[in-house]
Design a protein around this motif. Structure first.
Motif, PDB file in Angstrom:
ATOM      1  N   MET A   5       1.036  -0.826   0.408  1.00  0.00           N
ATOM      2  CA  MET A   5      -0.089  -0.010  -0.077  1.00  0.00           C
ATOM      3  C   MET A   5       1.138   1.650   0.097  1.00  0.00           C
ATOM      4  O   MET A   5       2.105   1.287   0.120  1.00  0.00           O
ATOM      5  CB  MET A   5      -0.895   0.378   1.339  1.00  0.00           C
ATOM      6  CG  MET A   5      -1.988  -1.525   1.391  1.00  0.00           C
ATOM      7  SD  MET A   5      -3.061  -1.356  -0.276  1.00  0.00           S
ATOM      8  CE  MET A   5      -3.498  -0.500   0.319  1.00  0.00           C
ATOM      9  N   LYS A   6       0.342   2.124  -0.977  1.00  0.00           N
ATOM     10  CA  LYS A   6       1.008   3.720  -0.932  1.00  0.00           C
ATOM     11  C   LYS A   6       0.895   3.725   1.271  1.00  0.00           C
ATOM     12  O   LYS A   6       0.535   3.354   1.575  1.00  0.00           O
ATOM     13  CB  LYS A   6       0.033   4.636  -1.138  1.00  0.00           C
ATOM     14  CG  LYS A   6       0.712   4.457  -2.769  1.00  0.00           C
ATOM     15  CD  LYS A   6      -0.975   5.617  -3.899  1.00  0.00           C
ATOM     16  CE  LYS A   6      -0.988   5.364  -4.894  1.00  0.00           C
ATOM     17  NZ  LYS A   6      -1.917   6.219  -5.837  1.00  0.00           N
ATOM     18  N   ALA A   7       2.081   4.878   1.172  1.00  0.00           N
ATOM     19  CA  ALA A   7       2.401   5.593   3.298  1.00  0.00           C
ATOM     20  C   ALA A   7       1.085   6.766   3.218  1.00  0.00           C
ATOM     21  O   ALA A   7       0.552   6.496   4.291  1.00  0.00           O
ATOM     22  CB  ALA A   7       3.624   6.678   3.015  1.00  0.00           C
ATOM     23  N   ASP A   8      -0.083   7.033   2.774  1.00  0.00           N
ATOM     24  CA  ASP A   8      -0.635   7.515   2.517  1.00  0.00           C
ATOM     25  C   ASP A   8      -2.031   7.436   1.892  1.00  0.00           C
ATOM     26  O   ASP A   8      -4.117   7.411   2.305  1.00  0.00           O
ATOM     27  CB  ASP A   8      -1.196   9.183   1.985  1.00  0.00           C
ATOM     28  CG  ASP A   8      -1.273   8.706   0.821  1.00  0.00           C
ATOM     29  OD1 ASP A   8      -1.197   7.766  -0.054  1.00  0.00           O
ATOM     30  OD2 ASP A   8      -1.317   9.661  -0.320  1.00  0.00           O
ATOM     31  N   ALA A   9      -2.190   5.769   2.227  1.00  0.00           N
ATOM     32  CA  ALA A   9      -3.931   4.738   1.870  1.00  0.00           C
ATOM     33  C   ALA A   9      -4.892   4.654   3.454  1.00  0.00           C
ATOM     34  O   ALA A   9      -3.896   4.640   4.768  1.00  0.00           O
ATOM     35  CB  ALA A   9      -3.196   3.247   1.511  1.00  0.00           C
ATOM     36  N   THR A  10      -5.578   4.569   3.277  1.00  0.00           N
ATOM     37  CA  THR A  10      -6.396   4.404   4.472  1.00  0.00           C
ATOM     38  C   THR A  10      -6.332   3.846   4.488  1.00  0.00           C
ATOM     39  O   THR A  10      -7.089   2.390   3.931  1.00  0.00           O
ATOM     40  CB  THR A  10      -8.241   5.622   4.034  1.00  0.00           C
ATOM     41  OG1 THR A  10      -8.260   5.036   2.546  1.00  0.00           O
ATOM     42  CG2 THR A  10      -7.344   7.188   3.459  1.00  0.00           C
ATOM     43  N   GLU A  11      -7.058   3.491   5.889  1.00  0.00           N
ATOM     44  CA  GLU A  11      -7.817   2.071   6.052  1.00  0.00           C
ATOM     45  C   GLU A  11      -8.690   1.344   5.313  1.00  0.00           C
ATOM     46  O   GLU A  11      -9.665   0.962   5.333  1.00  0.00           O
ATOM     47  CB  GLU A  11      -8.732   2.380   8.063  1.00  0.00           C
ATOM     48  CG  GLU A  11      -8.501   1.202   8.392  1.00  0.00           C
ATOM     49  CD  GLU A  11      -8.961   1.742  10.155  1.00  0.00           C
ATOM     50  OE1 GLU A  11      -8.393   2.558  11.004  1.00  0.00           O
ATOM     51  OE2 GLU A  11      -9.334   0.603  10.981  1.00  0.00           O
ATOM     52  N   GLN A  12      -9.991   2.453   4.784  1.00  0.00           N
ATOM     53  CA  GLN A  12     -10.562   1.919   4.236  1.00  0.00           C
ATOM     54  C   GLN A  12     -10.072   0.921   2.727  1.00  0.00           C
ATOM     55  O   GLN A  12     -10.516  -0.256   2.263  1.00  0.00           O
ATOM     56  CB  GLN A  12     -11.928   3.191   3.991  1.00  0.00           C
ATOM     57  CG  GLN A  12     -12.884   2.758   3.597  1.00  0.00           C
ATOM     58  CD  GLN A  12     -13.817   4.214   2.628  1.00  0.00           C
ATOM     59  OE1 GLN A  12     -12.735   5.121   2.591  1.00  0.00           O
ATOM     60  NE2 GLN A  12     -14.806   3.643   1.823  1.00  0.00           N
ATOM     61  N   ASP A  13      -8.993   1.727   2.336  1.00  0.00           N
ATOM     62  CA  ASP A  13      -7.665   1.203   1.134  1.00  0.00           C
ATOM     63  C   ASP A  13      -7.245  -0.104   1.259  1.00  0.00           C
ATOM     64  O   ASP A  13      -7.472  -1.116   0.187  1.00  0.00           O
ATOM     65  CB  ASP A  13      -7.002   1.978   0.941  1.00  0.00           C
ATOM     66  CG  ASP A  13      -7.022   4.098   0.515  1.00  0.00           C
ATOM     67  OD1 ASP A  13      -8.655   3.482  -0.392  1.00  0.00           O
ATOM     68  OD2 ASP A  13      -6.248   4.746   0.604  1.00  0.00           O
ATOM     69  N   ILE A  14      -7.517  -0.503   2.605  1.00  0.00           N
ATOM     70  CA  ILE A  14      -6.591  -1.873   3.352  1.00  0.00           C
ATOM     71  C   ILE A  14      -8.022  -2.306   2.989  1.00  0.00           C
ATOM     72  O   ILE A  14      -7.533  -3.756   2.712  1.00  0.00           O
ATOM     73  CB  ILE A  14      -6.272  -1.091   4.805  1.00  0.00           C
ATOM     74  CG1 ILE A  14      -4.609  -0.677   3.784  1.00  0.00           C
ATOM     75  CG2 ILE A  14      -5.161  -2.111   5.298  1.00  0.00           C
ATOM     76  CD1 ILE A  14      -3.612   0.008   5.494  1.00  0.00           C
ATOM     77  N   ASN A  15      -8.720  -2.127   3.965  1.00  0.00           N
ATOM     78  CA  ASN A  15     -10.301  -3.085   3.978  1.00  0.00           C
ATOM     79  C   ASN A  15     -10.624  -3.476   2.991  1.00  0.00           C
ATOM     80  O   ASN A  15     -10.822  -4.268   2.690  1.00  0.00           O
ATOM     81  CB  ASN A  15     -11.197  -2.471   4.945  1.00  0.00           C
ATOM     82  CG  ASN A  15     -10.591  -2.250   6.411  1.00  0.00           C
ATOM     83  OD1 ASN A  15      -9.555  -2.782   7.356  1.00  0.00           O
ATOM     84  ND2 ASN A  15     -10.980  -1.340   7.222  1.00  0.00           N
ATOM     85  N   ARG A  16     -10.358  -2.425   1.693  1.00  0.00           N
ATOM     86  CA  ARG A  16     -11.698  -3.064   0.669  1.00  0.00           C
ATOM     87  C   ARG A  16     -10.224  -3.955  -0.198  1.00  0.00           C
ATOM     88  O   ARG A  16     -10.321  -4.883  -0.232  1.00  0.00           O
ATOM     89  CB  ARG A  16     -11.108  -1.813  -0.182  1.00  0.00           C
ATOM     90  CG  ARG A  16     -11.989  -2.121  -1.378  1.00  0.00           C
ATOM     91  CD  ARG A  16     -11.665  -0.713  -2.750  1.00  0.00           C
ATOM     92  NE  ARG A  16     -12.524   0.702  -1.869  1.00  0.00           N
ATOM     93  CZ  ARG A  16     -11.705   1.812  -1.737  1.00  0.00           C
ATOM     94  NH1 ARG A  16     -10.363   1.496  -1.641  1.00  0.00           N
ATOM     95  NH2 ARG A  16     -11.987   2.728  -1.243  1.00  0.00           N
ATOM     96  N   VAL A  17      -8.799  -3.677  -0.077  1.00  0.00           N
ATOM     97  CA  VAL A  17      -7.875  -4.950  -0.447  1.00  0.00           C
ATOM     98  C   VAL A  17      -8.039  -6.052   0.176  1.00  0.00           C
ATOM     99  O   VAL A  17      -8.390  -7.423  -0.248  1.00  0.00           O
ATOM    100  CB  VAL A  17      -6.341  -4.415  -0.206  1.00  0.00           C
ATOM    101  CG1 VAL A  17      -5.337  -5.275  -0.730  1.00  0.00           C
ATOM    102  CG2 VAL A  17      -6.316  -3.000  -1.488  1.00  0.00           C
ATOM    103  N   VAL A  18      -8.428  -6.146   1.413  1.00  0.00           N
ATOM    104  CA  VAL A  18      -8.341  -7.753   2.718  1.00  0.00           C
ATOM    105  C   VAL A  18     -10.299  -8.322   1.684  1.00  0.00           C
ATOM    106  O   VAL A  18      -9.627  -9.684   1.053  1.00  0.00           O
ATOM    107  CB  VAL A  18      -8.197  -6.663   3.655  1.00  0.00           C
ATOM    108  CG1 VAL A  18      -9.223  -8.340   4.892  1.00  0.00           C
ATOM    109  CG2 VAL A  18      -7.110  -6.566   4.059  1.00  0.00           C
ATOM    110  N   ARG A  19     -10.788  -7.487   1.886  1.00  0.00           N
ATOM    111  CA  ARG A  19     -12.547  -7.744   1.349  1.00  0.00           C
ATOM    112  C   ARG A  19     -12.403  -8.493   0.270  1.00  0.00           C
ATOM    113  O   ARG A  19     -12.417  -9.831  -0.375  1.00  0.00           O
ATOM    114  CB  ARG A  19     -12.964  -6.681   1.375  1.00  0.00           C
ATOM    115  CG  ARG A  19     -14.847  -7.565   1.017  1.00  0.00           C
ATOM    116  CD  ARG A  19     -15.394  -6.342   1.714  1.00  0.00           C
ATOM    117  NE  ARG A  19     -15.528  -5.373   0.064  1.00  0.00           N
ATOM    118  CZ  ARG A  19     -15.603  -3.497   0.748  1.00  0.00           C
ATOM    119  NH1 ARG A  19     -14.945  -3.502   1.887  1.00  0.00           N
ATOM    120  NH2 ARG A  19     -14.500  -3.170  -0.737  1.00  0.00           N
TER     121      ARG A  19
END
Ligand code: PEP
Ligand code: MN
Length: 339
Positions: A5-19
């Motif tokens: 992930m990029k340094a400024d990725a949000t929690e929402q971005d991370i959760n989307r990838v996980v999902r």
């Protein structure tokens, strides 16, 4: 596949990838680092399509993993892992010392040794209640009674308890009475035990098998982590060679070799490596000098009466001296802060 992930990725971005990983039927292992989060994918048989992730918000890159391991690597987590056992740690700047007898033999023996271990400033007490002995006729440990003694040591001295689980039922008992699951050299490739430890909330101390290569050892750690338990500490305890002057041969080179590949803490057990009390302190010095995060030391109030591994047990006095010496070495090799 490793999704960085990029340094400024949000929690929402991370959760989307996980999902999305989960929707594909795989397991996602997000690991937050100092500068970025990386998400490893396990459970896939063939290659994963990188284009599925590359254009998602917050994703820096999706990298194909060509190495046999995914979770132990510095690619996933460039910073060292710090394993937390309650308020004690393994893998940070403090030298971790795990000390105690080979086997718990009695309440008096355990409490006597624990008093010295506690006074030395060590945070961890070791002692086997279930012993993996070469002969079925040797002392096998006190079993659950030994576990209860360990729990008392924890109550009296606040030491964290590291004790071996020989099998899956043993993990249940460590979870009830202890703080850290030790997986012994003989069980390093007991895959059902590794998987069970991987589902435990407790951290795991994984000893190197008697003839395990670096890759086999790291893959054993990978088994634990693949189940979701990332709190793994590696322990070099000597390997079988043609040497006859020691019980095993301490492979000090494996410490920097692990460091070059993995973020996991690694400690040295000079007691099983040498099998001789006279060699424990010199090898402990070497282990610390080569950069180990800690030591596991066998110590007994009456080594000559020990029911197991007496020949390699330090006396209480010898142990105190060792701690003093290795702390001085650890301080001397501490990295110099940047100007
Ligand atoms: C022990 O720590 O007492 C022990 C049995 O160690 P290993 O599995 O390294 O032989
Ligand atoms: Mn032992």
């Amino acid at each position: 596949m490793l999704v960085v992930m990029k340094a400024d990725a949000t929690e929402q971005d991370i959760n989307r990838v996980v999902r999305i990983i989960q929707e594909l039927g795989y397991r996602a292992h997000p690991m937050a680092g100092a500068t970025r989060t990386a998400i490893s994918i396990t459970g896939n048989q063939g290659p994963v399509d990188a284009t599925r992730f590359e254009n998602l918000p917050g994703v820096a890159e999706a990298i194909r993993v060509t190495k046999p391991y995914k979770l132990i690597t510095l690619d996933l987590r460039p910073e060292k892992t710090i394993v937390r056992v309650g308020d004690a740690t393994i893998g940070d700047e403090e030298l971790c010392i795990i000390a105690g007898p080979c086997a718990i033999e009695s309440r008096t023996q355990a409490l006597t040794v624990a008093k010295t271990v506690h006074r030395s400033g060590a945070r961890f007490f070791r002692g086997g209640a279930f012993k993996p002995r070469t002969s079925p006729y040797s002392f096998q440990g006190l079993g659950e009674e030994g576990m209860k003694i360990l729990a008392e040591v924890r109550d009296v001295y606040g030491l964290k308890i590291v004790t071996e689980a020989l099998d899956e039922a043993g993990v249940d008992l460590v979870e009830r009475y202890g703080d850290m699951i030790q997986i012994g050299a003989r069980n390093m490739q007991n895959f059902s035990l590794l998987r069970r430890a991987g589902r435990s909330p407790l951290p795991v101390l994984l000893k190197r098998g008697l003839s395990a290569t670096l890759e086999e050892w790291l893959l054993a750690a990978e088994y634990i982590m693949a189940e979701g338990n990332y709190q793994v500490v590696l322990c070099e305890r000597g390997i079988r060679t043609f040497a006859q002057h020691t019980r095993n041969t301490l492979d000090v080179a494996i410490i920097p070799a692990v460091r070059a590949i993995s973020h996991l803490p690694v400690i040295v057990d000079p007691s099983h490596a040498s099998g001789k009390s006279s060699m424990v302190t010199p090898l402990a010095r070497a282990g610390v000098a080569v950069g180990a995060d800690g030591l596991m030391i066998e110590v007994h109030d009456q080594p000559e009466r020990a029911l197991s591994d007496g020949a390699q047990a330090l006396t209480l006095e010898q142990y105190d001296r060792l701690v003093h010496e290795v702390r001085a070495i650890h301080e001397a090799i501490a990295p110099v802060p940047a100007l």
